[in-house]
Design a protein around this motif. Structure first.
Motif, PDB file in Angstrom:
ATOM      1  N   PRO A  50       0.358  -1.069   0.335  1.00  0.00           N
ATOM      2  CA  PRO A  50       0.200   0.181  -0.155  1.00  0.00           C
ATOM      3  C   PRO A  50       0.884   1.162  -0.024  1.00  0.00           C
ATOM      4  O   PRO A  50       1.545   1.028   0.767  1.00  0.00           O
ATOM      5  CB  PRO A  50      -1.151   0.000   0.643  1.00  0.00           C
ATOM      6  CG  PRO A  50      -0.892  -1.486   1.421  1.00  0.00           C
ATOM      7  CD  PRO A  50       0.485  -2.136   0.948  1.00  0.00           C
TER       8      PRO A  50
ATOM      9  N   GLU B 161     -11.811  10.015  -1.545  1.00  0.00           N
ATOM     10  CA  GLU B 161     -12.459   9.757  -3.173  1.00  0.00           C
ATOM     11  C   GLU B 161     -11.094   9.953  -3.805  1.00  0.00           C
ATOM     12  O   GLU B 161     -10.943   9.583  -4.553  1.00  0.00           O
ATOM     13  CB  GLU B 161     -13.117  11.128  -3.389  1.00  0.00           C
ATOM     14  CG  GLU B 161     -14.480  10.728  -3.766  1.00  0.00           C
ATOM     15  CD  GLU B 161     -16.181  11.929  -3.565  1.00  0.00           C
ATOM     16  OE1 GLU B 161     -15.433  12.880  -3.297  1.00  0.00           O
ATOM     17  OE2 GLU B 161     -16.903  10.790  -3.621  1.00  0.00           O
ATOM     18  N   GLN B 162     -10.109  10.129  -3.173  1.00  0.00           N
ATOM     19  CA  GLN B 162      -8.454  10.352  -3.492  1.00  0.00           C
ATOM     20  C   GLN B 162      -8.078   9.104  -3.843  1.00  0.00           C
ATOM     21  O   GLN B 162      -7.149   8.699  -3.841  1.00  0.00           O
ATOM     22  CB  GLN B 162      -8.118  11.255  -3.006  1.00  0.00           C
ATOM     23  CG  GLN B 162      -8.471  12.366  -2.522  1.00  0.00           C
ATOM     24  CD  GLN B 162      -7.185  13.463  -2.167  1.00  0.00           C
ATOM     25  OE1 GLN B 162      -6.024  13.875  -2.353  1.00  0.00           O
ATOM     26  NE2 GLN B 162      -8.280  14.162  -1.409  1.00  0.00           N
ATOM     27  N   LEU B 163      -8.602   7.706  -3.212  1.00  0.00           N
ATOM     28  CA  LEU B 163      -8.235   6.427  -3.076  1.00  0.00           C
ATOM     29  C   LEU B 163      -8.972   5.678  -3.686  1.00  0.00           C
ATOM     30  O   LEU B 163      -9.645   5.539  -4.144  1.00  0.00           O
ATOM     31  CB  LEU B 163      -8.468   6.118  -0.969  1.00  0.00           C
ATOM     32  CG  LEU B 163      -7.751   7.132  -0.251  1.00  0.00           C
ATOM     33  CD1 LEU B 163      -7.993   6.705   1.337  1.00  0.00           C
ATOM     34  CD2 LEU B 163      -6.504   6.428  -0.645  1.00  0.00           C
ATOM     35  N   SER B 164      -8.556   4.678  -4.287  1.00  0.00           N
ATOM     36  CA  SER B 164      -8.947   3.319  -4.551  1.00  0.00           C
ATOM     37  C   SER B 164     -10.523   2.660  -3.833  1.00  0.00           C
ATOM     38  O   SER B 164     -10.820   3.138  -2.902  1.00  0.00           O
ATOM     39  CB  SER B 164      -8.185   1.951  -5.042  1.00  0.00           C
ATOM     40  OG  SER B 164      -7.686   1.137  -3.381  1.00  0.00           O
ATOM     41  N   THR B 165     -11.456   2.136  -4.077  1.00  0.00           N
ATOM     42  CA  THR B 165     -12.377   1.604  -4.212  1.00  0.00           C
ATOM     43  C   THR B 165     -12.671   0.746  -2.966  1.00  0.00           C
ATOM     44  O   THR B 165     -13.171   0.669  -2.054  1.00  0.00           O
ATOM     45  CB  THR B 165     -13.310   1.270  -5.780  1.00  0.00           C
ATOM     46  OG1 THR B 165     -13.576   1.732  -6.438  1.00  0.00           O
ATOM     47  CG2 THR B 165     -14.891   0.682  -5.341  1.00  0.00           C
ATOM     48  N   ARG B 166     -11.199  -0.451  -3.477  1.00  0.00           N
ATOM     49  CA  ARG B 166     -11.099  -1.548  -2.338  1.00  0.00           C
ATOM     50  C   ARG B 166     -10.939  -0.492  -1.106  1.00  0.00           C
ATOM     51  O   ARG B 166     -10.676  -0.951  -0.209  1.00  0.00           O
ATOM     52  CB  ARG B 166      -9.570  -2.226  -3.012  1.00  0.00           C
ATOM     53  CG  ARG B 166     -10.042  -3.357  -1.839  1.00  0.00           C
ATOM     54  CD  ARG B 166      -9.113  -4.184  -3.212  1.00  0.00           C
ATOM     55  NE  ARG B 166      -8.018  -4.186  -3.287  1.00  0.00           N
ATOM     56  CZ  ARG B 166      -7.030  -5.247  -3.785  1.00  0.00           C
ATOM     57  NH1 ARG B 166      -7.974  -5.967  -4.205  1.00  0.00           N
ATOM     58  NH2 ARG B 166      -5.778  -5.048  -4.263  1.00  0.00           N
ATOM     59  N   GLU B 167     -10.046   0.191  -0.857  1.00  0.00           N
ATOM     60  CA  GLU B 167      -9.732   1.437   0.243  1.00  0.00           C
ATOM     61  C   GLU B 167     -11.230   1.960   0.651  1.00  0.00           C
ATOM     62  O   GLU B 167     -11.017   2.052   2.385  1.00  0.00           O
ATOM     63  CB  GLU B 167      -8.672   2.223   0.507  1.00  0.00           C
ATOM     64  CG  GLU B 167      -7.096   2.044  -0.883  1.00  0.00           C
ATOM     65  CD  GLU B 167      -5.791   2.077  -0.816  1.00  0.00           C
ATOM     66  OE1 GLU B 167      -4.975   1.774  -0.618  1.00  0.00           O
ATOM     67  OE2 GLU B 167      -6.411   2.951  -1.661  1.00  0.00           O
ATOM     68  N   ARG B 168     -11.347   2.717   0.246  1.00  0.00           N
ATOM     69  CA  ARG B 168     -12.588   3.064   0.616  1.00  0.00           C
ATOM     70  C   ARG B 168     -13.566   2.463   1.038  1.00  0.00           C
ATOM     71  O   ARG B 168     -14.203   2.332   2.186  1.00  0.00           O
ATOM     72  CB  ARG B 168     -13.324   3.929  -0.398  1.00  0.00           C
ATOM     73  CG  ARG B 168     -12.684   4.686  -1.365  1.00  0.00           C
ATOM     74  CD  ARG B 168     -13.525   4.954  -2.690  1.00  0.00           C
ATOM     75  NE  ARG B 168     -13.048   5.808  -3.739  1.00  0.00           N
ATOM     76  CZ  ARG B 168     -13.120   6.645  -4.287  1.00  0.00           C
ATOM     77  NH1 ARG B 168     -14.032   5.849  -5.360  1.00  0.00           N
ATOM     78  NH2 ARG B 168     -12.378   7.318  -5.660  1.00  0.00           N
TER      79      ARG B 168
ATOM     80  N   LEU C   5      -4.025  -2.325   4.427  1.00  0.00           N
ATOM     81  CA  LEU C   5      -4.646  -1.355   3.432  1.00  0.00           C
ATOM     82  C   LEU C   5      -5.127  -0.344   3.960  1.00  0.00           C
ATOM     83  O   LEU C   5      -5.225   0.741   4.395  1.00  0.00           O
ATOM     84  CB  LEU C   5      -5.756  -1.488   2.269  1.00  0.00           C
ATOM     85  CG  LEU C   5      -4.841  -2.364   0.887  1.00  0.00           C
ATOM     86  CD1 LEU C   5      -6.255  -4.113   0.513  1.00  0.00           C
ATOM     87  CD2 LEU C   5      -4.541  -1.782   0.179  1.00  0.00           C
TER      88      LEU C   5
END
Ligand SMILES: Nc1ncnc2c1ncn2[C@@H]1O[C@H](COP(=O)(O)OP(=O)(O)OP(=O)(O)O)[C@@H](O)[C@H]1O
Ligand SMILES: [Mg+2]
Ligand SMILES: [Zn+2]
Lengths: 353, 505
Positions: free
Chosen positions: A102, A178-185, A219
């Motif tokens: 990550p 919103e600045q992160l990947s979908t997985r992280e959100r 993550l």
């Protein structure tokens, strides 16, 4: 490679190139504040892994080492350290292609802060989500009474009412996510508890997203590190979240400037007499700084000033006599100790006495 | 106002449960009381209500940190703010604050080892303590199933506090253990309130399996058929984890495991999910359950037998706290008791360890018992003689009785004697439970007889030997199997819903 944790450990071994023992990796992941561990982490470029997996045990690490050896990923060197083999390297590369480290992990700079930040943020969101629905009496997700008190004070100190505060927090978090990947959100939101549902464990999220549990963990840690660094960077954009970081870095109470300077020297491996000389201060002043450091940072390494036997003896005298009086403790000791050493132990064991 | 009036006023309940009123009346009469009430039926109320009526604080001693936290929290959730818990996790600052405000609290929870603190004791002495409560009081007895050496300190502490009015609470104590409790607490005349240990709404059942695979299969079928929520107990962390993933793979969706090895936050999450009905099944070690107050647990399955009747009764007692019909099922495979025999062996220091420790201490030549205890504090006995934590605590406890330095040899013989006796007693207890497993007579009658009580009336769903219909505990309409991994989930929607009410409500 069976888990991301294994890949991370192998990465550490690969970075230190057989020049340091397995213990080094252990202390690194645990986040031991000794000058050796800190210097090494910078020297080998792995300071971003500093303290990011404090739950690891020595036995667990040893079992990974055994496994790596059995599979031919690492090889014991004449100096008893381990080097990653060609097989190990290619296994590692393949794994990291699928599951990259990550990007936002920054243990050395942020781990302590992130830890406090999460405890406050998770309790704040749980609390607000109850308050805005006028629901009373819930079981707080953070059991630490001091965090609970902190949140209570935080909420009542805000000028906004509860609805407004909720909305303000939301409007600061959303752009960050919103600045992160979908997985992280997804991982971040699934970890949260609210009045609608309890947060999920790493194990549960891993099954939902079909990932390995330790990867979910790292993550998540990376998301926290990202948030903390963005918030710190632009405090004015995050007026409500940035308060959550207050007093959460390195020291619970911020260090005095002078102590901070002493700390830098100590981390560079200097002894207290040398620091006194170079700073043109009395040794006793440097000793005060060291006590302050021990007091504010549970992971501050006191071993250069006090061997563990003496430490144990002082602690047990203080605990069994329930006293913090230096003179009294000194009288009870079988061997000799300086007042500085006793103060150091009291700083460390303060809560138990 | 009569007692029912107070009950209604402070708790909103209309009736006392069996034993509560009797206990509270003794307390209001100023009598030291030992009260044995069945699991989960409301022992806490027996000290909470008097606190409000007398308007004096209670000091509550609790054996486990988590139990203490849960109970303090349950009181807070009710809206009571004047609660504090003293335990070793309190920071220095917090402790000082609490000590300075001791007189402002209504409920003061303390762990037994905290009572070693002179400051705390001095603080407590200045209070007008209304009630001194010893929860899980069987922990004080060396022959009880959950002996905690720290509890032995409670007698001296009571004395120091000037024998405050005392209430000892337990769900599971044989007559021998009860007299131990009273003797250890100071022998100043205790009234005993004894309810039946029997939980008539819990049907009892033992199923014998002929192989491990069959047992797993049976577990799988049971948890699919039975109406949840349920708890399955395992004797090790590993088996609990493995079984949870087996069950998950086989479509029992809302299942999780819980044991002492989980990190604290993860443990809290599982516990809260279960309490709030977000999970249907917990695969757990015995670490799960104490202090968890969930009313509607419909079944408890034991995948392995526990070590004695007392723990079994405690563990199945987590079912049916709402008074509705529930089931307790024990799965037995020939030889399961071997595991427990192992535990018993490992819990106590061996004769060789004791001899080793004693000759080591002798070589240090201590001249007084103070010096001896100093040596014990400083030396890493556990490391030298590879003692686990329980073994170490028991050794320390035994060595406390050394007064005269001349009689090391007799002490050594006493220690070995104690260990042997204790081992024998535990094996005896295990054997009783095993007999219970193998009996073809009424299981309920045997349980009550173990505690030397009589059964009042057998319920219709009594036990497998009297005839019980397990079908009565099955789910009536099978839920669709929700596969959680496929759930669509919109992180943004969810986050907004947490903080902004009303959109979907
Ligand atoms: N008179 C009553 N009427 C209705 N509910 C009650 C009554 N008394 C207690 N309860 C409820 O019963 C539940 C169990 O209470 P409590 O935790 O005190 O049981 P316990 O006997 O201490 O259990 P354990 O055996 O686990 O220690 C609580 O939810 C409590 O509110
Ligand atoms: Mg209780
Ligand atoms: Zn029967």
């Amino acid at each position: 490679m069976d888990s991301f944790l294994e890949a991370l450990i192998l990465t550490c071994l690969q970075k230190v190139k057989g020049e340091r023992s397995v213990s080094g990796t252990y202390h690194l992941l645990k986040g031991k504040k000794s000058s050796q561990t800190i210097q090494d982490s910078h020297l080998f470029g792995i300071s971003r892994f500093f303290g990011i997996y404090p739950v690891i045990s020595r036995e667990e690490l040893d079992s990974f080492i055994q496994k790596f050896t059995d599979r031919g990923f690492i090889q014991k060197l004449p100096n008893n350290n381990y080097a990653v083999t060609g097989t190990g390297m290619s296994e590692l590369d393949d794994y990291l292609k699928k599951f990259p480290i990550p990007v936002h992990l920054n243990g050395w700079a942020i781990q302590n802060t992130a830890d406090v930040f999460w405890r406050r943020l998770s309790l704040l969101i749980q609390t607000l989500s109850h308050l805005v629905r006028k629901k009373k009496g819930f079981y707080p997700i953070q059991k630490d009474i001091s965090v609970q008190k902190w949140i209570k004070q935080y909420i009542s100190a805000q000028k906004l009412d509860r609805q407004e505060l909720s909305a303000a927090i939301l409007s600061e978090i959303l752009p960050l996510l919103e600045q992160l990947s979908t997985r992280e959100r997804e991982i971040f939101v699934l970890r949260l508890s609210s009045s609608m549902r309890t947060g999920h464990t790493y194990d549960q999220i891993a099954r939902m997203l079909d990932l390995d549990e330790t990867y979910v963990y790292f993550l998540f840690v990376s998301v926290l590190h990202f948030m903390v660094s963005r918030i710190n960077w632009e405090k004015n954009v995050h007026p409500h979240l940035s308060i959550l970081l207050e007093g959460s870095d390195l020291a619970e109470k911020p260090l005095t400037q002078s102590t901070h300077t002493t700390y830098q020297y100590i981390l560079n491996g200097m002894d207290k007499e040398a620091v006194a000389r170079i700073r043109n201060l009395k040794v006793s002043t440097i000793e005060d700084h060291i006590v302050e450091l021990a007091l504010t940072d549970a992971r501050f390494d006191t071993s250069p000033y006090l061997n563990s036997e003496l430490e144990k003896e002082i602690a047990s005298v203080a605990i069994s006599n329930q006293t913090r009086k230096l003179k009294e403790i000194k009288e009870h000791l079988t061997g000799s100790a300086s007042y500085f050493q006793i103060r150091l132990v009291l700083a460390r064991y303060g809560e138990k006495i | 106002m009569n007692l029912e009036g107070y009950l209604e006023k402070y708790f909103g309940y209309t009736n006392f449960r069996p034993g509560q009123k009797e206990t509270i009346m003794q307390i209001m009469d100023g009598k030291h009381t030992l009260s044995m009430l069945p699991t989960g039926t409301g022992k806490s109320l027996c000290y909470q209500l008097p606190v409000y009526i007398m308007n004096k604080p209670a000091v509550v001693v609790s054996p486990l940190l988590s139990l203490m936290q849960d109970q303090a929290e349950q009181i807070r959730v009710r809206g009571e703010k004047r609660v504090v818990s003293f335990n070793s996790f309190l920071s220095f600052e917090e402790k000082r604050y609490a000590l300075n405000h001791l007189h402002t609290y209504r409920f003061i929870f303390v762990s037994p080892e905290m009572l070693n603190s002179k400051q705390l004791l001095e603080g407590l002495k200045k209070l007008d303590i209304g009630l001194f409560v010893v929860d899980e009081a069987h922990c004080i007895s060396q022959w009880g199933y959950d002996f905690r050496p720290d509890y032995l300190n409670l007698g001296p502490v009571r004395k120091e506090l000037g024998y405050p009015l005392t209430l000892a609470l337990t769900a599971t104590a044989t007559p021998a253990v009860r007299s131990d409790i009273i003797r250890e607490l100071g022998e100043d005349g205790f009234t005993e309130i004894l309810s039946s240990v029997d939980r008539s709404n819990i049907a009892l059942r033992v199923e014998k399996c002929s192989s491990y695979e069959e047992k797993q299969e049976r577990l799988l079928t049971l948890v699919k058929d039975l109406q949840g929520p349920g708890i399955v107990y395992f004797s090790s962390k590993k088996t609990a984890e493995t079984a949870a993933s087996l069950l998950q793979r086989n479509g029992t969706g809302r299942t999780a495991f819980y044991h002492g090895g989980l990190e604290q936050e993860q443990r809290i999450l599982i516990q809260q999910q279960f309490i709030k009905g977000e999970l249907d099944l917990i695969c757990a070690t015995s670490a799960f359950g104490m202090g968890i107050n969930k009313e509607n647990v419909r079944y408890v399955i034991h995948f392995q037998m526990p070590m004695q009747m007392e723990s079994y009764v405690q563990e199945i007692g987590r079912a049916g706290r709402d008074g509705k019909d529930s089931a307790a099922i024990l799965l037995y495979l020939e030889g399961d008791e071997g595991l427990q025999l192992n535990f018993i062996e490992n819990e106590l220091p061996s004769g060789n360890q004791i001899r080793g420790i004693m000759s080591y201490l002798r070589s240090k030549n201590p001249s007084s018992s103070e010096e001896l205890s100093q040596i014990m504090l400083h030396e890493d006995l556990a490391g030298f003689f590879s003692l686990n934590e329980i073994q170490l605590r028991i050794t320390q406890h035994l060595l406390q009785s050394v007064n005269d330095m001349d009689d090391f040899n007799t002490v050594q013989a006493d220690m070995i004697g104690f260990v042997e006796k204790r081992k024998e007693a535990k094996i005896q207890k295990l054997r009783s439970l095993l007999n219970w497993v193998h009996t073809d007579t009424c299981r309920r009658t045997l349980i009550t007889r173990y505690f030397q009580q009589d059964i009042l009336q057998k319920p219709e769903q009594c036990c497998d030997n009297c005839g019980m219909n397990i079908g009565a505990y099955y789910q009536t309409d099978m839920p669709d199997n929700v596969d959680e991994s496929r759930l669509v989930f919109d992180w943004k929607e969810e986050l907004i819903d947490m903080l902004i009410p009303g959109r979907n409500e």
